[in-house]
Write a protein that holds these residues in place. Structure first.
Motif, PDB file in Angstrom:
ATOM      1  N   GLU A  90     -11.787   0.865   0.346  1.00  0.00           N
ATOM      2  CA  GLU A  90     -10.562   0.436   0.991  1.00  0.00           C
ATOM      3  C   GLU A  90     -10.607  -1.166   1.090  1.00  0.00           C
ATOM      4  O   GLU A  90      -9.885  -1.669   1.018  1.00  0.00           O
ATOM      5  CB  GLU A  90     -10.370   1.112   2.358  1.00  0.00           C
ATOM      6  N   TRP A 115      -4.762   2.848   6.506  1.00  0.00           N
ATOM      7  CA  TRP A 115      -5.678   3.475   5.243  1.00  0.00           C
ATOM      8  C   TRP A 115      -5.578   4.830   5.639  1.00  0.00           C
ATOM      9  O   TRP A 115      -4.971   5.369   6.717  1.00  0.00           O
ATOM     10  CB  TRP A 115      -7.141   2.794   5.039  1.00  0.00           C
ATOM     11  N   ASP A 116      -6.214   5.729   5.014  1.00  0.00           N
ATOM     12  CA  ASP A 116      -6.195   7.056   4.887  1.00  0.00           C
ATOM     13  C   ASP A 116      -6.416   7.631   6.536  1.00  0.00           C
ATOM     14  O   ASP A 116      -5.999   8.872   6.883  1.00  0.00           O
ATOM     15  CB  ASP A 116      -7.044   7.761   4.088  1.00  0.00           C
ATOM     16  N   ARG A 129       0.855  -1.115  -0.124  1.00  0.00           N
ATOM     17  CA  ARG A 129       0.015  -0.043   0.094  1.00  0.00           C
ATOM     18  C   ARG A 129       0.876   1.152   0.198  1.00  0.00           C
ATOM     19  O   ARG A 129       0.507   2.307  -0.778  1.00  0.00           O
ATOM     20  CB  ARG A 129      -0.788   0.072   1.330  1.00  0.00           C
ATOM     21  N   TYR A 172     -14.359   3.865   2.884  1.00  0.00           N
ATOM     22  CA  TYR A 172     -13.828   2.818   3.927  1.00  0.00           C
ATOM     23  C   TYR A 172     -14.193   1.582   3.138  1.00  0.00           C
ATOM     24  O   TYR A 172     -13.607   0.373   3.154  1.00  0.00           O
ATOM     25  CB  TYR A 172     -14.189   2.699   5.268  1.00  0.00           C
TER      26      TYR A 172
END
Lengths: 256, 175
Positions: A126, A183-184, A72, A123
């Motif tokens: 993701e 993740w972000d 990632r 989300y």
């Protein structure tokens, strides 16, 4: 006239920090001082042993939980490289950022259900990506069954305050592996399950930045069937390859 | 899945450094995870002209420092020394005992000496880069390294602080 050889030069010689000229001077000096040469050899030998021993120890670790986040990060950094290439690209990054913001504002966190009916939250996007990645890893045996309990990963994801509560799947589903997925907006927890027929199913759980209660909704994205819902500060996504209605039924059942 | 070319060469070194910092394979695994997570969060500010390896090691170092601070606050300072030596080394090898001793002697070094030892001797960072990523002067890096070397040369029983500093000429910065 060359500078006299100091202890620093000997240390820098061992650490390979000298330019070629100075290195030759050090070697000439060592040839005249066998006692120091022996000590330098000894330091070199210890350095090599240390490298070997640490490499050995670092390679022995069983479950490779680094693969997913490293993948990632690699994608993000490549994107940075691409964006860095030209002024036009920099301008484009502003557009991208704006687009992402709009997506995050209207399609993701705090989505207004009336105006953005079933625009997939960030989300869930993701979760789809993470689902596909773990299936590839599973097919290629890139991880072994994890020793870490899903709850431990859920605890790690938030640094333990509070841990992401994980819904309970029926007992017929066997947990196979659990991962932390960056993740972000922090860390997500991903748990891979096998259903009684041996099909793979993932549960993806994240902490969000807005409180909301959203009933499960199912759809198909890039060949992955997902069902997602939000329960307070936490959002969940079930991902699988089966029937949409079956997955939705399961999501409704475990979301209560 | 093939690891991304930008990163595949960095995972093993990060693991090695994490093991040296934590002395425990579970904790080092967590540290690698957390480092990558922080790197992903910070990827938006990464400048591709910067040295990726140094950037990642810097993140790992800071992550470790804050984790240690957290653990100290929580009152659970790990009694971790040298547990690594027995758990992480493969069995049935002639080299096993030797590797265990090597790692055990590394783990006996004080944290600050162990850090520079691994960054420079194992990971081949320049003195300058190591100083930058640890946020300390180059002279400090070199004096820690010199003390670490002395301790590793001596018998395991010799504590680094016992090393006779007076016998050592003052280190001088060449460039």
């Amino acid at each position: 006239m060359t500078e006299p050889i100091s202890e620093f030069d000997l240390m820098a010689y061992v650490d390979d920090q000298l330019d070629a000229g100075r290195r030759i001077e050090v070697e000439e000096y060592l040839s005249r001082h066998p006692h120091l040469a022996a000590q330098v050899m000894d330091d070199l030998c210890r350095r090599d042993e240390l490298r070997l021993a640490l490499t050995e120890a670092a390679t022995v670790t069983g479950v490779d939980r680094a693969i997913l986040p490293a993948e990632r990060l690699g994608r993000r950094l490549s994107l940075r490289k691409v964006l860095h290439r030209s002024r036009r690209a920099i301008a484009a990054s502003f557009l991208l950022a704006t687009g992402w913001l709009a997506h995050a504002t209207f399609g993701g966190f705090g989505a207004d259900p009336a105006s953005a009916a079933h625009i997939m939250p960030v989300y869930a996007d993701e979760a789809v990506e993470a689902h596909r990645t773990i299936l590839v890893e599973e097919r290629n045996a890139l991880f072994t069954r994890t020793a870490a309990a899903p709850e431990r990963i859920a605890d790690l994801a938030t640094g333990g305050n509070p841990a992401i509560p994980l819904p309970h799947l029926p007992r017929t589903f066997t947990p196979v592996a659990s991962h932390l997925v960056p993740w972000d907006h922090g860390n997500a927890v991903q748990v891979l399950f096998h259903n009684p027929s041996g099909d793979s199913l993932t549960l993806f759980a994240v902490e969000t930045d807005s409180f909301s209660i959203e009933q499960p909704y199912a759809e198909e994205v890039d060949g992955v069937t997902i069902a997602y819902w939000q329960s307070g500060w936490f959002a969940y996504v079930l991902g699988g390859s089966g029937d949409r209605d079956d997955l939705l039924t399961l999501a409704v059942r475990i979301s209560r | 899945m093939a690891m991304h070319p930008l990163l595949k060469d960095h995972i093993l070194p990060l693991r090695r450094y994490a093991l040296a910092l934590t002395g425990n394979s579970d904790q080092s695994d967590d540290l690698v995870q957390e480092t990558l997570a922080r790197a992903i969060e910070g990827a938006g500010s990464w400048d591709p002209r910067r040295d990726l390896r140094k950037w990642l090691f810097g993140i790992m170092h800071n992550t470790h420092v804050s984790a240690v601070r957290r653990r100290v606050l929580e009152g659970e300072v790990a009694g971790q020394i040298a547990s690594l030596a027995s758990e992480a080394v493969p069995a049935s090898q002639f080299t096993q005992v030797h590797f265990s001793e090597t790692i055990a002697s590394l783990m006996r070094l004080p944290d600050d000496q162990r850090e520079v030892m691994v960054l420079i001797a194992v990971e081949n960072f320049s003195y300058k880069d190591a100083a930058e990523l640890l946020d300390i002067p180059v002279g400090t890096v070199m004096s820690r390294l010199a003390r670490a070397r002395e301790a590793l040369r001596g018998s395991p029983a010799t504590s680094p602080s016992d090393a006779p500093a007076a016998n050592r000429p003052a280190l001088r910065l060449v460039r």
